[in-house]
Design a protein around this motif. Structure first.
Motif, PDB file in Angstrom:
ATOM      1  N   GLY A 224      37.831  36.418  61.904  1.00  0.00           N
ATOM      2  CA  GLY A 224      38.041  37.796  61.736  1.00  0.00           C
ATOM      3  C   GLY A 224      39.540  38.152  61.137  1.00  0.00           C
ATOM      4  O   GLY A 224      40.444  37.436  61.530  1.00  0.00           O
ATOM      5  N   VAL A 225      39.723  39.085  60.159  1.00  0.00           N
ATOM      6  CA  VAL A 225      40.941  39.552  59.516  1.00  0.00           C
ATOM      7  C   VAL A 225      41.046  40.825  60.345  1.00  0.00           C
ATOM      8  O   VAL A 225      40.315  41.757  60.320  1.00  0.00           O
ATOM      9  CB  VAL A 225      40.928  39.579  58.080  1.00  0.00           C
ATOM     10  N   ILE A 226      42.552  40.807  60.863  1.00  0.00           N
ATOM     11  CA  ILE A 226      43.108  41.938  61.688  1.00  0.00           C
ATOM     12  C   ILE A 226      44.166  42.483  60.522  1.00  0.00           C
ATOM     13  O   ILE A 226      45.118  41.707  60.269  1.00  0.00           O
ATOM     14  CB  ILE A 226      43.513  41.803  62.830  1.00  0.00           C
ATOM     15  N   ALA A 227      44.012  44.116  60.163  1.00  0.00           N
ATOM     16  CA  ALA A 227      45.304  44.762  59.570  1.00  0.00           C
ATOM     17  C   ALA A 227      45.887  45.392  60.620  1.00  0.00           C
ATOM     18  O   ALA A 227      45.320  46.593  61.037  1.00  0.00           O
ATOM     19  CB  ALA A 227      44.738  45.395  58.545  1.00  0.00           C
ATOM     20  N   LYS A 228      47.006  45.104  61.302  1.00  0.00           N
ATOM     21  CA  LYS A 228      47.787  45.841  62.214  1.00  0.00           C
ATOM     22  C   LYS A 228      48.735  46.777  62.116  1.00  0.00           C
ATOM     23  O   LYS A 228      49.612  46.250  61.309  1.00  0.00           O
ATOM     24  CB  LYS A 228      48.294  45.067  63.498  1.00  0.00           C
ATOM     25  N   ARG A 229      48.631  48.014  61.878  1.00  0.00           N
ATOM     26  CA  ARG A 229      49.556  48.932  61.580  1.00  0.00           C
ATOM     27  C   ARG A 229      50.536  49.252  62.592  1.00  0.00           C
ATOM     28  O   ARG A 229      50.507  49.449  63.635  1.00  0.00           O
ATOM     29  CB  ARG A 229      48.879  50.359  61.191  1.00  0.00           C
ATOM     30  N   GLU A 230      52.111  49.162  62.059  1.00  0.00           N
ATOM     31  CA  GLU A 230      53.021  49.444  62.873  1.00  0.00           C
ATOM     32  C   GLU A 230      53.008  50.448  63.640  1.00  0.00           C
ATOM     33  O   GLU A 230      52.790  51.670  63.314  1.00  0.00           O
ATOM     34  CB  GLU A 230      54.258  49.357  61.942  1.00  0.00           C
TER      35      GLU A 230
ATOM     36  N   ILE B  31      37.592  42.770  60.391  1.00  0.00           N
ATOM     37  CA  ILE B  31      36.511  42.512  59.461  1.00  0.00           C
ATOM     38  C   ILE B  31      36.139  40.945  59.377  1.00  0.00           C
ATOM     39  O   ILE B  31      37.181  40.270  59.208  1.00  0.00           O
ATOM     40  CB  ILE B  31      36.747  43.018  58.097  1.00  0.00           C
ATOM     41  N   TYR B  32      35.093  40.477  59.623  1.00  0.00           N
ATOM     42  CA  TYR B  32      34.730  39.016  59.711  1.00  0.00           C
ATOM     43  C   TYR B  32      34.511  38.695  58.233  1.00  0.00           C
ATOM     44  O   TYR B  32      33.640  39.333  57.412  1.00  0.00           O
ATOM     45  CB  TYR B  32      33.469  38.997  60.572  1.00  0.00           C
ATOM     46  N   ILE B  33      34.980  37.465  57.780  1.00  0.00           N
ATOM     47  CA  ILE B  33      34.808  37.315  56.306  1.00  0.00           C
ATOM     48  C   ILE B  33      34.040  35.929  56.021  1.00  0.00           C
ATOM     49  O   ILE B  33      33.688  35.720  55.046  1.00  0.00           O
ATOM     50  CB  ILE B  33      36.287  36.724  55.873  1.00  0.00           C
TER      51      ILE B  33
ATOM     52  N   LEU C 285      37.552  44.158  50.838  1.00  0.00           N
ATOM     53  CA  LEU C 285      37.991  44.512  52.220  1.00  0.00           C
ATOM     54  C   LEU C 285      39.103  45.255  52.382  1.00  0.00           C
ATOM     55  O   LEU C 285      39.352  46.287  53.388  1.00  0.00           O
ATOM     56  CB  LEU C 285      38.634  42.920  52.682  1.00  0.00           C
ATOM     57  N   TYR C 286      40.047  45.556  51.421  1.00  0.00           N
ATOM     58  CA  TYR C 286      41.323  46.598  51.440  1.00  0.00           C
ATOM     59  C   TYR C 286      40.537  47.964  51.568  1.00  0.00           C
ATOM     60  O   TYR C 286      40.982  48.802  52.362  1.00  0.00           O
ATOM     61  CB  TYR C 286      41.989  46.258  50.101  1.00  0.00           C
ATOM     62  N   GLU C 287      39.530  48.304  50.863  1.00  0.00           N
ATOM     63  CA  GLU C 287      38.908  49.608  50.897  1.00  0.00           C
ATOM     64  C   GLU C 287      38.197  49.791  52.162  1.00  0.00           C
ATOM     65  O   GLU C 287      38.248  50.907  52.814  1.00  0.00           O
ATOM     66  CB  GLU C 287      37.981  49.995  49.735  1.00  0.00           C
ATOM     67  N   SER C 288      37.614  48.775  52.827  1.00  0.00           N
ATOM     68  CA  SER C 288      37.027  48.755  53.914  1.00  0.00           C
ATOM     69  C   SER C 288      37.908  49.008  55.091  1.00  0.00           C
ATOM     70  O   SER C 288      37.861  49.611  56.165  1.00  0.00           O
ATOM     71  CB  SER C 288      36.340  47.458  54.483  1.00  0.00           C
ATOM     72  N   PHE C 289      39.103  48.528  55.003  1.00  0.00           N
ATOM     73  CA  PHE C 289      40.199  48.711  55.813  1.00  0.00           C
ATOM     74  C   PHE C 289      40.694  49.915  55.847  1.00  0.00           C
ATOM     75  O   PHE C 289      41.069  50.952  56.988  1.00  0.00           O
ATOM     76  CB  PHE C 289      41.447  47.621  55.784  1.00  0.00           C
ATOM     77  N   GLN C 290      40.928  50.541  54.805  1.00  0.00           N
ATOM     78  CA  GLN C 290      41.377  51.805  54.675  1.00  0.00           C
ATOM     79  C   GLN C 290      40.344  52.964  55.271  1.00  0.00           C
ATOM     80  O   GLN C 290      40.766  53.782  55.838  1.00  0.00           O
ATOM     81  CB  GLN C 290      41.362  52.356  52.924  1.00  0.00           C
ATOM     82  N   GLU C 291      39.207  52.761  55.151  1.00  0.00           N
ATOM     83  CA  GLU C 291      38.186  53.513  55.715  1.00  0.00           C
ATOM     84  C   GLU C 291      38.019  53.578  57.264  1.00  0.00           C
ATOM     85  O   GLU C 291      37.745  54.393  57.827  1.00  0.00           O
ATOM     86  CB  GLU C 291      36.638  53.222  55.135  1.00  0.00           C
TER      87      GLU C 291
END
Length: 334
Positions: free
Chosen positions: A47-53, A61-63, A83-89
């Motif tokens: 899984g990829v995680i995008a953690k915002r401060e 999101i699993y890749i 994936l960037y668009e998915s993280f934004q949503e």
């Protein structure tokens, strides 16, 4: 002559490239990283995680499904953009409040049950409260109702949680049996209608990914309906009537077959007994018993669905069950 061997990557390099692209796109306010997660049936996914401060919750999101051998850098860049668009949503606007999970008097209002395969989850079942149901197991989870999850995320309940709460298996079962039909009401629809919706959604998603969703009337709603109609004609060659039992959220909906009265009422409307085919942890297929279908043929259908249409971590069982109106219970027949 093109030499793709210089541009192909293995899964580790693929993951690193995805992380690099996402970190650059999201910026310094985010920390982007990957981790391996053990899912249902012992499947391990990356899984990829995008953690915002400043935010205590982050989408994952699993890749794994995006990767294939011989993948090029150009393909990776395109996937990273998706994936960037998915993280934004999936961006969380506020912190997620999970304080209710700590207190049993509050947590018990959101405890539900789901079904998993017993043998494929043998090691997991040693660590979590569960009740056997033939070759399956009923297990329990806390449903996260806070935004943005709104009942579509879950925390699996472990023995350690049960001890901290000072409860036991029987109390968990009684609570979940009461809550689950209320939190996740069951629905039964004809297979044709379910497939029509799936095909339409899949086609729209594919067109959006290919960049053709806005090319005028050529790929408009009328065209999509026509293509879906053609696909449905091919599917309808299978004359066996089928129905799909799940819940409104389509989350762990196979558990609906254990809701009080659901199968009894369907059998009354159908006027006959019926088979239950576990097509995934999220739904089961109901087939009228008087169709003349053989057990072996039905089991073959289940296995084929599991092998070709269902993610490994969402497979429930390669089995066939049968609801007897006379006995008002489910039988495991193969």
């Amino acid at each position: 002559m093109n030499n793709t061997s210089n541009t192909s990557v293995n899964f580790t390099s693929f993951t690193r490239s995805i992380l690099k692209h996402l970190q650059e796109a999201l910026g310094e306010n985010y920390s982007v990283f990957s981790h391996n997660v053990k899912k249902n049936n012992g499947i391990e996914l990356t899984g990829v995680i995008a953690k915002r401060e400043g935010c205590n919750a982050s989408p994952t999101i699993y890749i794994n499904e995006f990767y294939h051998e011989g993948m090029t850098k150009e393909e990776i860049k395109k996937i990273a953009d998706l994936l960037y668009e998915s993280f934004q949503e999936a961006e969380f606007e506020d912190n997620v409040d999970l304080s209710d999970f700590i207190r049993f008097d509050r947590a018990k209002e959101k405890i539900a049950f789901k079904l998993i395969h017993a043998e494929r989850n043998r090691e997991l079942l040693q660590m979590i409260p569960n009740k056997p149901f033939y070759n399956l197991a009923m297990v329990f989870y806390y449903t996260v109702c806070e935004a943005p999850f709104n009942g579509k995320a879950a925390i699996l309940i472990y023995n350690s949680h049960m001890r901290q709460w000072g409860t036991n298996l029987e109390e968990l079962y009684q609570i979940a049996a009461k809550n689950t039909p209320v939190l996740f009401p069951g629905t039964i629809d004809r297979m044709e209608e379910v497939m029509r919706g799936i095909l339409k959604d899949g086609l729209q998603e594919e067109l959006a990914f290919s960049g053709k969703s806005e090319e005028g009337e050529l790929f408009g709603e009328g065209w999509i309906q026509e293509v879906v109609g053609q696909m449905m004609e091919d599917l309808e060659e299978v004359k066996m009537p089928m129905y799909v039992l799940t819940n409104r959220q389509k989350l762990y909906g196979a558990a609906c077959m254990l809701y009080p009265g659901v199968l009894k009422e369907f059998g009354r409307q159908l006027g006959q007994d019926f088979y239950i085919l576990p097509s995934s942890v999220h739904e089961v297929i109901l087939v009228p018993g008087e169709t003349g279908a053989e057990h072996g043929a039905l089991q073959k259908i289940v296995k084929e669905i599991n092998q070709t249409q269902v993610a490994e971590d969402e497979v429930l069982a390669d089995s066939v069950y049968y609801y007897s109106r006379g006995e008002d219970r489910i039988l495991w027949i193969s």
